[in-house]
Design a protein around this motif. Sequence first.
Motif, mmCIF file in Angstrom:
data_model
loop_
_atom_site.group_PDB
_atom_site.id
_atom_site.type_symbol
_atom_site.label_atom_id
_atom_site.label_comp_id
_atom_site.label_asym_id
_atom_site.label_seq_id
_atom_site.Cartn_x
_atom_site.Cartn_y
_atom_site.Cartn_z
ATOM 1 N N ILE A 1 -9.593 3.143 6.150
ATOM 2 C CA ILE A 1 -10.314 1.963 6.635
ATOM 3 C C ILE A 1 -11.470 2.308 7.570
ATOM 4 N N SER A 2 -11.580 3.570 7.964
ATOM 5 C CA SER A 2 -12.662 3.957 8.872
ATOM 6 C C SER A 2 -13.832 4.607 8.151
ATOM 7 N N SER A 3 -13.738 4.740 6.819
ATOM 8 C CA SER A 3 -14.759 5.484 6.082
ATOM 9 C C SER A 3 -16.007 4.645 5.815
ATOM 10 N N GLU A 4 -15.906 3.718 4.885
ATOM 11 C CA GLU A 4 -17.038 2.885 4.498
ATOM 12 C C GLU A 4 -16.611 1.420 4.469
ATOM 13 N N TYR A 5 -17.462 0.554 5.015
ATOM 14 C CA TYR A 5 -17.118 -0.869 5.022
ATOM 15 C C TYR A 5 -16.972 -1.414 3.610
ATOM 16 N N SER A 6 -17.823 -0.962 2.704
ATOM 17 C CA SER A 6 -17.782 -1.466 1.324
ATOM 18 C C SER A 6 -16.421 -1.219 0.678
ATOM 19 N N GLN A 7 -15.799 -0.068 0.977
ATOM 20 C CA GLN A 7 -14.475 0.221 0.431
ATOM 21 C C GLN A 7 -13.428 -0.726 1.003
ATOM 22 N N VAL A 8 -13.493 -0.958 2.312
ATOM 23 C CA VAL A 8 -12.538 -1.865 2.961
ATOM 24 C C VAL A 8 -12.711 -3.282 2.427
ATOM 25 N N GLU A 9 -13.943 -3.709 2.300
ATOM 26 C CA GLU A 9 -14.222 -5.051 1.773
ATOM 27 C C GLU A 9 -13.663 -5.201 0.367
ATOM 28 N N SER A 10 -13.777 -4.148 -0.417
ATOM 29 C CA SER A 10 -13.292 -4.182 -1.800
ATOM 30 C C SER A 10 -11.774 -4.327 -1.863
ATOM 31 N N VAL A 11 -11.041 -3.577 -1.019
ATOM 32 C CA VAL A 11 -9.581 -3.643 -1.078
ATOM 33 C C VAL A 11 -9.068 -4.972 -0.517
ATOM 34 N N ILE A 12 -9.753 -5.526 0.466
ATOM 35 C CA ILE A 12 -9.358 -6.843 0.991
ATOM 36 C C ILE A 12 -9.571 -7.906 -0.085
ATOM 37 N N LYS A 13 -10.677 -7.799 -0.803
ATOM 38 C CA LYS A 13 -10.938 -8.729 -1.901
ATOM 39 C C LYS A 13 -9.853 -8.602 -2.969
ATOM 40 N N GLN A 14 -9.467 -7.370 -3.267
ATOM 41 C CA GLN A 14 -8.398 -7.115 -4.240
ATOM 42 C C GLN A 14 -7.083 -7.747 -3.790
ATOM 43 N N ALA A 15 -6.758 -7.601 -2.526
ATOM 44 C CA ALA A 15 -5.519 -8.169 -1.989
ATOM 45 C C ALA A 15 -5.536 -9.684 -2.066
ATOM 46 N N GLN A 16 -6.690 -10.297 -1.779
ATOM 47 C CA GLN A 16 -6.771 -11.762 -1.793
ATOM 48 C C GLN A 16 -6.719 -12.310 -3.217
ATOM 49 N N GLU A 17 -7.223 -11.545 -4.147
ATOM 50 C CA GLU A 17 -7.142 -11.974 -5.551
ATOM 51 C C GLU A 17 -5.702 -11.990 -6.038
ATOM 52 N N LYS A 18 -4.876 -11.077 -5.520
ATOM 53 C CA LYS A 18 -3.488 -10.972 -5.978
ATOM 54 C C LYS A 18 -2.516 -11.852 -5.184
ATOM 55 N N LEU A 19 -2.730 -11.956 -3.867
ATOM 56 C CA LEU A 19 -1.764 -12.682 -3.028
ATOM 57 C C LEU A 19 -2.352 -13.894 -2.323
ATOM 58 N N GLY A 20 -3.607 -14.188 -2.591
ATOM 59 C CA GLY A 20 -4.217 -15.356 -1.967
ATOM 60 C C GLY A 20 -4.932 -15.001 -0.675
ATOM 61 N N PRO A 21 -5.605 -15.983 -0.069
ATOM 62 C CA PRO A 21 -6.364 -15.743 1.173
ATOM 63 C C PRO A 21 -5.483 -15.154 2.271
ATOM 64 N N VAL A 22 -6.078 -14.347 3.118
ATOM 65 C CA VAL A 22 -5.336 -13.730 4.218
ATOM 66 C C VAL A 22 -5.136 -14.752 5.330
ATOM 67 N N ASP A 23 -3.878 -14.988 5.686
ATOM 68 C CA ASP A 23 -3.551 -15.900 6.787
ATOM 69 C C ASP A 23 -3.505 -15.164 8.121
ATOM 70 N N MET A 24 -3.050 -13.909 8.089
ATOM 71 C CA MET A 24 -2.985 -13.124 9.318
ATOM 72 C C MET A 24 -3.325 -11.672 9.012
ATOM 73 N N LEU A 25 -4.219 -11.131 9.815
ATOM 74 C CA LEU A 25 -4.589 -9.714 9.710
ATOM 75 C C LEU A 25 -4.089 -8.994 10.951
ATOM 76 N N VAL A 26 -3.342 -7.918 10.732
ATOM 77 C CA VAL A 26 -2.850 -7.102 11.846
ATOM 78 C C VAL A 26 -3.545 -5.748 11.782
ATOM 79 N N ASN A 27 -4.432 -5.497 12.742
ATOM 80 C CA ASN A 27 -5.147 -4.225 12.809
ATOM 81 C C ASN A 27 -4.313 -3.231 13.616
#
Length: 325
Positions: free
Chosen positions: A121-147
């Motif tokens: 998650i510290s490498s490139e923002y585009s990669q992080v954005e892509s995996v978050i989009k992937q997660a939301q496509e499979k499980l729906g919008p993120v209700d809570m993010l724990v960093n």
Amino acid sequence: MSSEEGLSSTITDWLFLNSWWLLLPFVMLLVVAAFIVAFVLLLYMISPLISPKPLKLNGAHVVVTGGSSGIGKCIAIECYRQGAFITLVARDEAKLLQAKKELEKFAINDKQVVLCISVDISSEYSQVESVIKQAQEKLGPVDMLVNCAGMAVSGRFEEMEVDRFKKLMEVNYLGSVYPTRAVITTMKERRMGRIMFVSSQAGQIGLFGYTAYSPSKFALRGLAESLQMEIKPYNIYVTLAFPPDTDTPGLAEENKNKPLETKLISETSGVCQPDQVAKIIVRDAVIVTMGLFRTIALFYLGSFDSIVRRCMIQREQSKAANKRE
């Protein structure tokens, strides 16, 4: 009554009356102190009334970065036990799959899902954005993010490799900025969400041996407080945790090269268990508890919030007007 007795009585009365004047500043100080204490207690008691409604984890989508081990994994378990759908984000795919198996033991219904995504998650923002989009496509919008992803390295300032300072800032700070940036737009559209930043006690006070680590955790406080003011009008709330030394693989790795002074300082506070820390963090994120000094700050924060809210309304009205034209 003799003249001597009368004189004595007069002197006594004069001293009695004047002694009250001497005590008056002290009495006023007590009254002011009592008023302040009562006022602070009143604010503290009403703070739950102005806090947001608790987030229901049953059926919610919770993303946990650094979720393959330690505090992150325990947070994921605690949320899963309450019926949440979990996305675990970490670098080590093998550890992620092992964590997934552990989580699935705590399912409360057969609909729950644990999704694992391997990414730095510290490498490139585009990669992080892509995996978050992937997660939301499979499980729906993120209700809570724990960093919760992070790392600790200790050592004397002049002996620390310069690259370590950069690495810790990338992992501990940008590693929280990127996932948050990736979920915030959807949360604002939905007018709901929770964002948790896991800092450290070293993020509250600088300690010997933590010249590289402490600043990266201090930065999270500035991010959390600034972001909260920006997104509060959208019914999104930020919480910030400062856990002490916790019995995790990360702490074991850190202890291998920890300076003696740092070890002795750490030993004064003991070591907590990750499941205990996780329960407190989840409770605070769900309920959004408000500390005493944060409650006192409601006065000036309230005026700042009104400015932000007013600007938000004006901006949305302007957008609506432009669309009509």
